[in-house]
Motif scaffolding. Sequence first.
Motif, PDB file in Angstrom:
ATOM      1  N   ILE A   1      -0.875  -6.751  -2.169  1.00 27.74           N
ATOM      2  CA  ILE A   1      -1.106  -6.245  -0.818  1.00 27.74           C
ATOM      3  C   ILE A   1      -1.317  -4.743  -0.910  1.00 27.74           C
ATOM      4  O   ILE A   1      -0.360  -3.967  -1.055  1.00 27.74           O
ATOM      5  CB  ILE A   1       0.076  -6.566   0.124  1.00 27.74           C
ATOM      6  CG1 ILE A   1       0.310  -8.079   0.209  1.00 27.74           C
ATOM      7  CG2 ILE A   1      -0.184  -5.991   1.523  1.00 27.74           C
ATOM      8  CD1 ILE A   1       1.513  -8.482   1.034  1.00 27.74           C
ATOM      9  N   LYS A   2      -2.570  -4.346  -0.898  1.00 26.75           N
ATOM     10  CA  LYS A   2      -2.888  -2.920  -0.923  1.00 26.75           C
ATOM     11  C   LYS A   2      -2.297  -2.246   0.306  1.00 26.75           C
ATOM     12  O   LYS A   2      -2.226  -2.843   1.387  1.00 26.75           O
ATOM     13  CB  LYS A   2      -4.411  -2.740  -0.943  1.00 26.75           C
ATOM     14  CG  LYS A   2      -4.879  -1.302  -0.970  1.00 26.75           C
ATOM     15  CD  LYS A   2      -6.411  -1.239  -0.935  1.00 26.75           C
ATOM     16  CE  LYS A   2      -6.889   0.194  -0.884  1.00 26.75           C
ATOM     17  NZ  LYS A   2      -8.377   0.259  -0.814  1.00 26.75           N
ATOM     18  N   LYS A   3      -1.867  -1.012   0.165  1.00 25.53           N
ATOM     19  CA  LYS A   3      -1.226  -0.282   1.251  1.00 25.53           C
ATOM     20  C   LYS A   3      -2.036  -0.387   2.538  1.00 25.53           C
ATOM     21  O   LYS A   3      -3.228  -0.066   2.563  1.00 25.53           O
ATOM     22  CB  LYS A   3      -1.049   1.191   0.868  1.00 25.53           C
ATOM     23  CG  LYS A   3      -0.379   2.039   1.952  1.00 25.53           C
ATOM     24  CD  LYS A   3      -0.165   3.451   1.479  1.00 25.53           C
ATOM     25  CE  LYS A   3       0.296   4.360   2.601  1.00 25.53           C
ATOM     26  NZ  LYS A   3       1.539   3.904   3.262  1.00 25.53           N
ATOM     27  N   ASP A   4      -1.395  -0.863   3.583  1.00 25.93           N
ATOM     28  CA  ASP A   4      -1.947  -0.994   4.938  1.00 25.93           C
ATOM     29  C   ASP A   4      -3.041  -2.043   5.076  1.00 25.93           C
ATOM     30  O   ASP A   4      -3.621  -2.190   6.154  1.00 25.93           O
ATOM     31  CB  ASP A   4      -2.478   0.358   5.456  1.00 25.93           C
ATOM     32  CG  ASP A   4      -1.369   1.375   5.661  1.00 25.93           C
ATOM     33  OD1 ASP A   4      -0.205   0.952   5.829  1.00 25.93           O
ATOM     34  OD2 ASP A   4      -1.660   2.581   5.659  1.00 25.93           O
ATOM     35  N   SER A   5      -3.336  -2.796   4.017  1.00 24.38           N
ATOM     36  CA  SER A   5      -4.393  -3.808   4.132  1.00 24.38           C
ATOM     37  C   SER A   5      -3.988  -4.921   5.099  1.00 24.38           C
ATOM     38  O   SER A   5      -4.839  -5.482   5.801  1.00 24.38           O
ATOM     39  CB  SER A   5      -4.740  -4.391   2.762  1.00 24.38           C
ATOM     40  OG  SER A   5      -3.599  -4.963   2.141  1.00 24.38           O
ATOM     41  N   HIS A   6      -2.695  -5.241   5.149  1.00 19.80           N
ATOM     42  CA  HIS A   6      -2.251  -6.264   6.102  1.00 19.80           C
ATOM     43  C   HIS A   6      -2.389  -5.768   7.539  1.00 19.80           C
ATOM     44  O   HIS A   6      -2.630  -6.561   8.454  1.00 19.80           O
ATOM     45  CB  HIS A   6      -0.803  -6.675   5.815  1.00 19.80           C
ATOM     46  CG  HIS A   6       0.212  -5.597   6.011  1.00 19.80           C
ATOM     47  ND1 HIS A   6       0.267  -4.462   5.229  1.00 19.80           N
ATOM     48  CD2 HIS A   6       1.224  -5.476   6.920  1.00 19.80           C
ATOM     49  CE1 HIS A   6       1.265  -3.705   5.619  1.00 19.80           C
ATOM     50  NE2 HIS A   6       1.858  -4.286   6.655  1.00 19.80           N
TER      51      HIS A   6
END
Length: 258
Positions: free
Chosen positions: A235-240
């Motif tokens: 989960i790349k930072k802030d991708s969610h």
Amino acid sequence: MDRYNLFNQNFNNQTFINDFDMQFIDSSQFSGAYISANKRLYNQIPNNNIFKDILKESIKGVPLIKIGNTGKKLIIVSGVHGNELPPQLASLYLINYLLTNKIKDTVYIIPFASPYATMNNSRSFKGIDLNRSTFIEGSLTNNIFELIKSQNIKAVGDFHSTGINSTPGIEAVFSSSNPTIESYNIAKFISNKLGCKLLNYPKAGANYKGALEDECNLEGIPSVTCEVLSPFSYIKKDSHLRSLYQMYSFLSYFNVFK
């Protein structure tokens, strides 16, 4: 909508103001699994009783969350590819948001379309690409497809993530113009709202046979596929949060929020 309010939610001691129901699309021992075994996803899930219940029920099969009980019916799906983690986390955030904010329609959410694949951080479900298998009777995505038809769902949003060197490799929204022009209209709305790439195809099913989006569009049910950028199995930072806003934009197209 202020993104701060959407992204920075309270996950504890809340009052739920909409109807909530949890069922199964597939409750066989073959699809259910322990989401908690995928630590890259599980460690980012907020401590919330509803989330705990969903994870517990996912052991039994593919969970189906229903929020609201009036108006038109829409569905949001994530986890068709188990190693695409941002939209699966985003779906939980969305469930929490919908339970605590006024809506005027009914929203179905499938946070984990294949708990077994998510547990194993695997793109496929036991060697099967579920996003090429919707037309195969008995597949997990075919079960979702049959539910969509039986419940007279008005539109479908299928949410994914993509790696830089994969397809499409950028934040994007897929649609098709034929036979369901509203697929394109929904995608254009989301693209304009978020600035992501619009990837529209002249005819559903021509490029991605068996994809949930394409099979729904061929059935006359407007559908789009949204992608955010994140390495597979991470989960790349802030991708969610980007995925969450794609979901919110999809629902906003239909004026779900009061």
